[in-house]
Motif scaffolding. Structure first.
Motif, PDB file in Angstrom:
ATOM      1  N   ILE A  62       0.861  -1.183   0.000  1.00 44.83           N
ATOM      2  CA  ILE A  62       0.000   0.000   0.000  1.00 44.83           C
ATOM      3  C   ILE A  62       0.897   1.233   0.000  1.00 44.83           C
ATOM      4  CG2 ILE A  62      -1.677   1.357   1.302  1.00 44.83           C
ATOM      5  CD1 ILE A  62      -2.893  -1.179   2.320  1.00 44.83           C
ATOM      6  N   LEU A  63       0.643   2.138  -0.912  1.00 46.04           N
ATOM      7  CA  LEU A  63       1.377   3.399  -1.014  1.00 46.04           C
ATOM      8  C   LEU A  63       2.896   3.188  -1.046  1.00 46.04           C
ATOM      9  CD1 LEU A  63      -0.709   5.529   1.503  1.00 46.04           C
ATOM     10  CD2 LEU A  63      -0.876   5.543  -0.986  1.00 46.04           C
ATOM     11  N   GLY A  64       3.339   2.139  -1.744  1.00 46.54           N
ATOM     12  CA  GLY A  64       4.762   1.880  -1.894  1.00 46.54           C
ATOM     13  C   GLY A  64       5.430   1.217  -0.708  1.00 46.54           C
ATOM     14  N   HIS A  65       4.683   0.859   0.322  1.00 49.57           N
ATOM     15  CA  HIS A  65       5.232   0.206   1.511  1.00 49.57           C
ATOM     16  C   HIS A  65       4.794  -1.250   1.540  1.00 49.57           C
ATOM     17  CE1 HIS A  65       6.508   3.956   3.437  1.00 49.57           C
ATOM     18  NE2 HIS A  65       5.402   4.478   2.937  1.00 49.57           N
ATOM     19  N   LYS A  66       5.671  -2.129   2.064  1.00 50.63           N
ATOM     20  CA  LYS A  66       5.284  -3.521   2.280  1.00 50.63           C
ATOM     21  C   LYS A  66       4.188  -3.516   3.336  1.00 50.63           C
ATOM     22  CE  LYS A  66       7.013  -7.837   4.149  1.00 50.63           C
ATOM     23  NZ  LYS A  66       8.143  -8.434   4.866  1.00 50.63           N
TER      24      LYS A  66
END
Length: 183
Positions: free
Chosen positions: A64-68
């Motif tokens: 989500i939003l570039g985060h794991k």
């Protein structure tokens, strides 16, 4: 304490699934807010009485939003409908949530489980005899137990113990769902 909450959740799920379905309304839905963040989700709703229904929502995510952000969650819920029939107008729901997660957010890492109970309020706008838009918001108490550490700590190599636990008052459901009534 966390195990006791898991047992209460299981009892709630068994009670909700044991309802006799007389109304036979069945709908499938997806939460559009989760879809925007590329989080696969699905919900099933079954009318079980003149003014009541049971819902089971599930979701999974990996990023989500570039985060794991690996997460899996199930949310059973009982809904009481003020509009005279299930899946029509205003409702109040009582539900639970059980989830597992593995999140890397900036330099923090969280791996654990959560379970909780909450209340949901909502309104269903009927666009046709089979298609609805469901606006809902819920608040609940969530218990969590997880490993919490920083990137580069090598924490995983010397222990598998959970080092953080507690309770939070959090939103349990906020969104807009599109649902299709199957029968």
């Amino acid at each position: 304490m966390y195990d006791r909450l898991k047992h209460i959740l299981m009892i709630l799920v068994l009670l909700l699934s044991g309802q006799r379905a007389n109304a036979q309304l069945l709908a499938v839905s997806t939460d559009l807010a989760m879809d925007v963040f590329s989080v696969p989700n699905v919900g099933l709703e079954l009318g079980v009485g003149e003014r009541s229904s049971v819902v089971l929502n599930g979701m999974m995510s990996s990023k989500i939003l570039g985060h794991k952000f690996k997460a899996k969650a199930l949310q059973p819920e009982y809904r009481y409908w003020f509009g005279g029939r299930p899946m029509h107008r205003h409702f109040v729901g009582v539900g639970s949530i059980i989830a597992t997660y593995d999140v890397d957010w900036d330099s923090h890492i969280y791996k654990g489980e959560a379970a909780g109970l909450g209340v949901t309020f909502g309104y269903v706008w009927s666009l046709s005899s089979r298609f609805n838009i469901d606006f809902h918001a819920g608040l609940g108490v969530i218990a969590y137990k997880h490993k919490e550490y920083y990137t580069g700590d090598n924490y995983e190599y010397f222990t598998q113990e959970k080092n953080a636990s507690g309770y939070w008052l959090l939103p349990t459901r906020i969104g807009i769902s599109a649902s299709f009534i199957l029968k």
